[in-house]
Design a protein around this motif. Sequence first.
Motif, PDB file in Angstrom:
ATOM      1  N   TYR A 161       0.845  -1.200   0.000  1.00  0.00           N
ATOM      2  CA  TYR A 161       0.000   0.000   0.000  1.00  0.00           C
ATOM      3  C   TYR A 161       0.881   1.251   0.000  1.00  0.00           C
ATOM      4  O   TYR A 161       1.934   1.276   0.649  1.00  0.00           O
ATOM      5  CB  TYR A 161      -0.945  -0.008   1.208  1.00  0.00           C
ATOM      6  CG  TYR A 161      -0.286   0.279   2.552  1.00  0.00           C
ATOM      7  CD1 TYR A 161      -0.083   1.582   2.991  1.00  0.00           C
ATOM      8  CD2 TYR A 161       0.129  -0.760   3.385  1.00  0.00           C
ATOM      9  CE1 TYR A 161       0.500   1.844   4.220  1.00  0.00           C
ATOM     10  CE2 TYR A 161       0.719  -0.504   4.612  1.00  0.00           C
ATOM     11  CZ  TYR A 161       0.905   0.811   5.027  1.00  0.00           C
ATOM     12  OH  TYR A 161       1.498   1.082   6.236  1.00  0.00           O
ATOM     13  N   PRO A 162       0.480   2.328  -0.696  1.00  0.00           N
ATOM     14  CA  PRO A 162       1.276   3.556  -0.679  1.00  0.00           C
ATOM     15  C   PRO A 162       0.982   4.467   0.502  1.00  0.00           C
ATOM     16  O   PRO A 162       1.853   5.197   0.961  1.00  0.00           O
ATOM     17  CB  PRO A 162       0.886   4.234  -1.998  1.00  0.00           C
ATOM     18  CG  PRO A 162      -0.496   3.761  -2.260  1.00  0.00           C
ATOM     19  CD  PRO A 162      -0.583   2.369  -1.714  1.00  0.00           C
ATOM     20  N   ASP A 163      -0.264   4.435   1.000  1.00  0.00           N
ATOM     21  CA  ASP A 163      -0.704   5.349   2.059  1.00  0.00           C
ATOM     22  C   ASP A 163      -1.771   4.615   2.862  1.00  0.00           C
ATOM     23  O   ASP A 163      -2.722   4.076   2.290  1.00  0.00           O
ATOM     24  CB  ASP A 163      -1.269   6.630   1.437  1.00  0.00           C
ATOM     25  CG  ASP A 163      -1.651   7.678   2.464  1.00  0.00           C
ATOM     26  OD1 ASP A 163      -2.395   7.347   3.406  1.00  0.00           O
ATOM     27  OD2 ASP A 163      -1.232   8.837   2.319  1.00  0.00           O
ATOM     28  N   ARG A 165      -4.191   5.595   4.653  1.00  0.00           N
ATOM     29  CA  ARG A 165      -5.561   6.095   4.488  1.00  0.00           C
ATOM     30  C   ARG A 165      -6.238   5.418   3.302  1.00  0.00           C
ATOM     31  O   ARG A 165      -7.395   4.989   3.385  1.00  0.00           O
ATOM     32  CB  ARG A 165      -5.557   7.616   4.285  1.00  0.00           C
ATOM     33  CG  ARG A 165      -5.042   8.432   5.458  1.00  0.00           C
ATOM     34  CD  ARG A 165      -5.093   9.908   5.114  1.00  0.00           C
ATOM     35  NE  ARG A 165      -4.513  10.773   6.120  1.00  0.00           N
ATOM     36  CZ  ARG A 165      -3.224  11.123   6.136  1.00  0.00           C
ATOM     37  NH1 ARG A 165      -2.395  10.665   5.217  1.00  0.00           N
ATOM     38  NH2 ARG A 165      -2.766  11.922   7.085  1.00  0.00           N
ATOM     39  N   PRO A 199      -1.357   8.506  10.636  1.00  0.00           N
ATOM     40  CA  PRO A 199      -1.351   8.176   9.205  1.00  0.00           C
ATOM     41  C   PRO A 199      -0.146   8.744   8.472  1.00  0.00           C
ATOM     42  O   PRO A 199       0.309   8.164   7.485  1.00  0.00           O
ATOM     43  CB  PRO A 199      -2.670   8.769   8.696  1.00  0.00           C
ATOM     44  CG  PRO A 199      -3.088   9.751   9.735  1.00  0.00           C
ATOM     45  CD  PRO A 199      -2.571   9.247  11.028  1.00  0.00           C
ATOM     46  N   GLU A 200       0.396   9.860   8.960  1.00  0.00           N
ATOM     47  CA  GLU A 200       1.583  10.432   8.315  1.00  0.00           C
ATOM     48  C   GLU A 200       2.815   9.543   8.484  1.00  0.00           C
ATOM     49  O   GLU A 200       3.792   9.675   7.728  1.00  0.00           O
ATOM     50  CB  GLU A 200       1.860  11.824   8.875  1.00  0.00           C
ATOM     51  CG  GLU A 200       2.304  11.884  10.325  1.00  0.00           C
ATOM     52  CD  GLU A 200       1.180  11.766  11.350  1.00  0.00           C
ATOM     53  OE1 GLU A 200       1.479  11.813  12.567  1.00  0.00           O
ATOM     54  OE2 GLU A 200      -0.006  11.627  10.955  1.00  0.00           O
ATOM     55  N   ARG A 203       3.175   5.890   5.357  1.00  0.00           N
ATOM     56  CA  ARG A 203       3.138   6.257   3.942  1.00  0.00           C
ATOM     57  C   ARG A 203       4.369   5.693   3.231  1.00  0.00           C
ATOM     58  O   ARG A 203       5.370   6.391   3.039  1.00  0.00           O
ATOM     59  CB  ARG A 203       3.085   7.783   3.784  1.00  0.00           C
ATOM     60  CG  ARG A 203       1.720   8.401   4.058  1.00  0.00           C
ATOM     61  CD  ARG A 203       1.753   9.923   3.955  1.00  0.00           C
ATOM     62  NE  ARG A 203       2.444  10.404   2.764  1.00  0.00           N
ATOM     63  CZ  ARG A 203       1.865  10.535   1.561  1.00  0.00           C
ATOM     64  NH1 ARG A 203       0.586  10.220   1.396  1.00  0.00           N
ATOM     65  NH2 ARG A 203       2.556  10.985   0.533  1.00  0.00           N
ATOM     66  N   ASP A 206       6.344   7.648   0.559  1.00  0.00           N
ATOM     67  CA  ASP A 206       7.384   8.624   0.889  1.00  0.00           C
ATOM     68  C   ASP A 206       8.750   7.946   0.983  1.00  0.00           C
ATOM     69  O   ASP A 206       9.761   8.503   0.559  1.00  0.00           O
ATOM     70  CB  ASP A 206       7.065   9.317   2.220  1.00  0.00           C
ATOM     71  CG  ASP A 206       5.816  10.178   2.146  1.00  0.00           C
ATOM     72  OD1 ASP A 206       5.447  10.613   1.031  1.00  0.00           O
ATOM     73  OD2 ASP A 206       5.200  10.411   3.205  1.00  0.00           O
ATOM     74  N   GLU A 230      -2.578   2.454  -7.501  1.00  0.00           N
ATOM     75  CA  GLU A 230      -1.757   2.773  -6.331  1.00  0.00           C
ATOM     76  C   GLU A 230      -0.343   2.215  -6.479  1.00  0.00           C
ATOM     77  O   GLU A 230       0.638   2.887  -6.136  1.00  0.00           O
ATOM     78  CB  GLU A 230      -2.428   2.224  -5.069  1.00  0.00           C
ATOM     79  CG  GLU A 230      -3.714   2.954  -4.722  1.00  0.00           C
ATOM     80  CD  GLU A 230      -4.646   2.110  -3.874  1.00  0.00           C
ATOM     81  OE1 GLU A 230      -4.152   1.210  -3.155  1.00  0.00           O
ATOM     82  OE2 GLU A 230      -5.858   2.331  -3.949  1.00  0.00           O
TER      83      GLU A 230
END
Length: 277
Positions: A161-163, A165, A199-200, A203, A206, A230
């Motif tokens: 998953y990239p993020d 959220r 959530p930050e 990710r 990044d 994604e």
Amino acid sequence: MLLGAVVVAAGSWWMGTRLTAAANRPVPAPADLAVESVRIPEASAAGLAAWWMEANPERGAVVLLHSIRVDRRSMLPRARLLLREGLSVLLVDLQAHGESPGERITLGFRESGNARAALAWLKHRRPNVRVGVIGTSLGGAAVLLGPQPVGVDAVVVEAVYPDIRIALQNRGRLRPGPLAPVLAPLLVAQLRPRLGAGPEDLRPIDGIARLGAPVLVVAGELDRHTTLAESSALFAAAEAPKELWIVAGAHHQDFLAKDPDGYRERVIGFLRRHLRS
């Protein structure tokens, strides 16, 4: 109205509990392989449970990191392929999985420390060989999260998953019923009190930009947990050299089992090229 809100909140908390509950179990060694059972020093006193399998000591080695709610046995088919290539392998139970301690699964946050501990152990064991890593889903997120560059010579990430959220939104859409529209924000709100991470902090998109190693992103064409769009965004964020392999007809599943010939050509071929001494 109040009763409905209470039911929704309770339902989302129950789902969050299930998502992050530890998945510990005994992990018997395979009968067909010579394995050395090791403990990798990490945050817990018990360390991480792992198997070390040595092939050619002068050739490269690969760390194998499994997906969520399974254990290191799920990576044995990949280990067998790599061993036949003369590459040594280290299979690790991520924290709160298999025989590694941990109170809860953290969706890659604490597991990122596991990945770096495993890599440090391998580099100490074989200081003069090139090192790669294959991470599937949670295992791939563990590689991309945390401090970068990760310090290896080749990275393969599968269905990552990239993020968080977006990942939780996707999983909410897969669950029909009245909870679906509000499930993702309620689960996101639980991250910090449950995991100690917001959530930050979750990710992987990044981290891949700062990876500092050749990377192969592997994606399922029909994956609804981590969609092709994604995975394409994750690939776009990476620095060259990089490769993308889209597994035709694949959902969120074991890509080696889905396309063994393609896996040997694309994944093993990628590692062969980048881990050659």
